[in-house]
Motif scaffolding. Sequence first.
Motif, PDB file in Angstrom:
ATOM      1  N   TRP A 464       0.656  -1.243  -0.063  1.00  9.40           N
ATOM      2  CA  TRP A 464      -0.099   0.243   0.105  1.00  9.40           C
ATOM      3  C   TRP A 464       0.703   1.395  -0.041  1.00  9.40           C
ATOM      4  CZ3 TRP A 464      -4.361  -0.993  -1.692  1.00  9.40           C
ATOM      5  CH2 TRP A 464      -4.950  -2.129  -1.308  1.00  9.40           C
ATOM      6  N   ILE A 467       1.988   1.753  -3.424  1.00  9.01           N
ATOM      7  CA  ILE A 467       1.181   2.118  -4.378  1.00  9.01           C
ATOM      8  C   ILE A 467       0.838   3.780  -4.225  1.00  9.01           C
ATOM      9  CG2 ILE A 467      -1.608   2.095  -4.803  1.00  9.01           C
ATOM     10  CD1 ILE A 467      -1.333  -0.910  -4.130  1.00  9.01           C
ATOM     11  N   TYR A 470       3.525   5.218  -6.286  1.00  7.53           N
ATOM     12  CA  TYR A 470       3.555   5.181  -7.649  1.00  7.53           C
ATOM     13  C   TYR A 470       2.534   6.039  -8.055  1.00  7.53           C
ATOM     14  CZ  TYR A 470       6.599   0.861  -7.881  1.00  7.53           C
ATOM     15  OH  TYR A 470       7.609   0.058  -7.955  1.00  7.53           O
ATOM     16  N   THR A 471       1.316   6.176  -7.217  1.00  7.72           N
ATOM     17  CA  THR A 471       0.358   7.279  -7.787  1.00  7.72           C
ATOM     18  C   THR A 471       0.917   8.597  -7.856  1.00  7.72           C
ATOM     19  OG1 THR A 471      -1.337   5.675  -6.523  1.00  7.72           O
ATOM     20  CG2 THR A 471      -1.799   7.890  -7.028  1.00  7.72           C
ATOM     21  N   ILE A 551      -2.446  -4.214  -9.712  1.00  6.98           N
ATOM     22  CA  ILE A 551      -2.823  -2.958  -9.340  1.00  6.98           C
ATOM     23  C   ILE A 551      -1.862  -1.835  -9.286  1.00  6.98           C
ATOM     24  CG2 ILE A 551      -3.681  -1.762  -7.434  1.00  6.98           C
ATOM     25  CD1 ILE A 551      -4.802  -4.504  -6.291  1.00  6.98           C
ATOM     26  N   ILE A 552      -0.554  -2.145  -8.979  1.00  5.19           N
ATOM     27  CA  ILE A 552       0.454  -1.103  -9.268  1.00  5.19           C
ATOM     28  C   ILE A 552       0.687  -0.640 -10.753  1.00  5.19           C
ATOM     29  CG2 ILE A 552       2.958  -0.569  -9.035  1.00  5.19           C
ATOM     30  CD1 ILE A 552       3.010  -2.093  -6.406  1.00  5.19           C
ATOM     31  N   VAL A 555      -2.617   1.349 -11.844  1.00  5.10           N
ATOM     32  CA  VAL A 555      -2.467   2.760 -11.195  1.00  5.10           C
ATOM     33  C   VAL A 555      -1.708   3.660 -12.093  1.00  5.10           C
ATOM     34  CG1 VAL A 555      -2.071   4.121  -9.065  1.00  5.10           C
ATOM     35  CG2 VAL A 555      -3.383   2.089  -8.708  1.00  5.10           C
ATOM     36  N   PHE A 556      -0.433   3.220 -11.912  1.00  4.43           N
ATOM     37  CA  PHE A 556       0.525   3.978 -12.731  1.00  4.43           C
ATOM     38  C   PHE A 556       0.265   4.426 -14.190  1.00  4.43           C
ATOM     39  CE2 PHE A 556       4.408   4.785 -15.427  1.00  4.43           C
ATOM     40  CZ  PHE A 556       5.039   5.628 -14.703  1.00  4.43           C
ATOM     41  N   GLY A 558      -2.733   3.871 -15.695  1.00  2.00           N
ATOM     42  CA  GLY A 558      -4.063   4.610 -15.853  1.00  2.00           C
ATOM     43  C   GLY A 558      -3.976   6.328 -15.747  1.00  2.00           C
ATOM     44  N   ILE A 559      -3.072   6.408 -15.001  1.00  2.89           N
ATOM     45  CA  ILE A 559      -2.870   8.140 -14.652  1.00  2.89           C
ATOM     46  C   ILE A 559      -2.000   8.527 -15.532  1.00  2.89           C
ATOM     47  CG2 ILE A 559      -2.083   9.584 -12.898  1.00  2.89           C
ATOM     48  CD1 ILE A 559      -3.057   7.929 -10.765  1.00  2.89           C
TER      49      ILE A 559
END
Length: 739
Positions: A464, A467, A470-471, A551-552, A555-556, A558-559
């Motif tokens: 977490w 994550i 990375y966000t 998920i990581i 997130v990276f 997709g943004i």
Amino acid sequence: HNIIFFLSLTSHNKMFEDSVKPADPSDCRFYYAGQADEEDELHEQVDLQPSNADLITKARSCFKDPRESDAGKSFEASGSGALLNKTTTQQLTLRPHQGSLAWRDLRYEVPEKVGIGQRMMQLLHLRKRKVKTILHGLNGFVPAGHCVAIMGPSGCGKSTLLDTLAMRMSGGIKGEILINGKPVKQVKNYVAYVMQDDALNGVLTVRENLFYSAMLRLPGSMPRKEKLQRVDDVINELGLAHCSHTKVGNAFFRGVSGGERRRCSIGMEMITRPRIMLLDEPTSGLDAKSARMIVETMVQLARNGRTVLCTIHQPSSQVFSLFDQVCLLSKGKQVFFGGIPCAIDFFNMCGMPVPEFANPADHFLESINTDFSEATSTAADSSDQAAAKEGDEEMQKPKPISVTAGWEVSPHKQVLLERIGKEQAEGKDVDKKPKKFETSALRQFTYLVMRTFWCYLRDPGVFWARIGMYTLLAVLMGTLYLRMNYNQDTIQDRISVLFFSVAFLCFMSIAALPGFLQDREIFVRERRNSYYRVLPYALARIVVGFPFVFIIAVVFAGISYFMMNLHQTAESFFYFLMVLTLALINSEALVTAISAIVPSFIVGIAVGAGLFGVYMLLCGFFVRVDNIPFYWIWVHYIVFHKYAFEGFMKNEFSGTSFACKNTAMANATNVTGNATASCFCMYEPSANNPCKIPGANILAEFKYDNVEKWAWLGVLAGMAMFYSFLFYIFLRFFNRGKR
């Protein structure tokens, strides 16, 4: 207060005096004059009279069942152990098959460390290999129902003896280890071992830790309801009901107290109802009351039919009086083995009586500690010489003999050897030989997946926090390279973005190294106690880690992907996502493999950072492939950064074109020498449009035009499997838990 303190000390001393009347030193003549310490001179100077009936009787009384003695009955009737005794029925339910533990002439030797030159001479048989003896012919016998304390100064071999009895030492073991009087090859299958460090899953509750211990270790044929009942029984027996739903605790969560944590560790080994329990320093780091509660727990476990043996350092008088027997060691040699009253009697006969109102444990440790004797020997010798010159007879009183030498000819050793011989003669085979693993590999894998998933889900330090990093990094990169256009000025920016997405994101996987190292401590403890096989554990970590890594990547990507205006097609985005996921899986597998072999966090950081630095340097971004020297080119083909970066390049520049820079100069020439009307191109322009640079020409410039991007996905998947296999090999062969 002073009167109460004096009365308590008086009653405590009276308890030991009533248990055994100290023998008169003149009867056994344990004193001798002179400085000789050699054992061959001892028999000439000491007349011990081992036939003394009183001493033999007292020594033999040390091996009676404590549940039949007055002390045992008083323990049952008193408040001690009331925390554990819920009902008589429950005690009978938890009673395991009884088994005694004995060892005869137990020795442990290790080769002395030498330099490279001396080691080569030993290999060539030019010099004999020297060995260092850690344990010197120890003897002991612990009947079922007894709780025994192993004591001695630091470095005397307490933990080594415990590990040797559990067969956790690598080679060099000599002597006999007997269970129920019979030698057993796989002693560790009959023994539950509680390590000094409480390596527990801190994000799980007390009940959950015990639950997974039961599901992983109890037979698969046992109904689930019975396993859950076993967990409840252990919780009640150890007095953990009030905190059973509290997390154990780690760096992020406050959990149970130190004593409750230690009892949870004991409970995880009690799940299988072992015959013999070995505990290494169970009271270290605890306050006086917590230490007493832990020892009372151990004594009650012994009263329920188990054989309990533990190492303990500097116990209080209250704690010390709870033990049935004591084993004293000094520099790997045996000083005494027997009941506490017999130990007091033994030290009295050796000329070292326990002072009035003193804690016998403190006196024993002070008497057998020889670490500081060399520092005071010079002063003592000069004092003796001065006394001799003055003819002061009072200063030349005979000195007591060494307790180590006194043990060799004492009646207590004679009785101990007789008792071991009797147990061996009357011994019977263990009624049921336990299997190393009671559950199948598939069941172990299933519950390990469940446990690992919940640990990853609850622990903010494993995924977490990363994550979150990375966000933030995705937002930073998206705003820094916001909506890049398709001019030639952005070509180098796009290449840098692709390299950074591979290199730095994979490098940040090192942040998970502390969590992996903590999990390794748990793995080593559980493997030594035969919780599960290595393969199910390795597979469970790989399987559970995949969705979190995915998920990581989501997130990276997709943004940042759409904010930076990378190649705007669905196929390009999903290919970018797949390559990034596989690259992160490779880095995760590499970091876990490193964590399985490095000795510490600092070394792991150094090794991981060094490897990732080499991978980034030789992936083809900093040095083009055709410029890498031949003696380093082989490294270029084995780093996963190469295939991820080349896949990104092929995915980004295939099917795209970039506008050249307009110029007002007539008949200008581009970098290739081709004349253009009004454009300046950094790369080879298109033959049909001199002001456009096809992406294929950029790939050709970097020698990436022949890259098979879908094949590179397969290569990345294969390398991830290789690193995962390496993780399994390191776990299996470098984390056996043997000293």
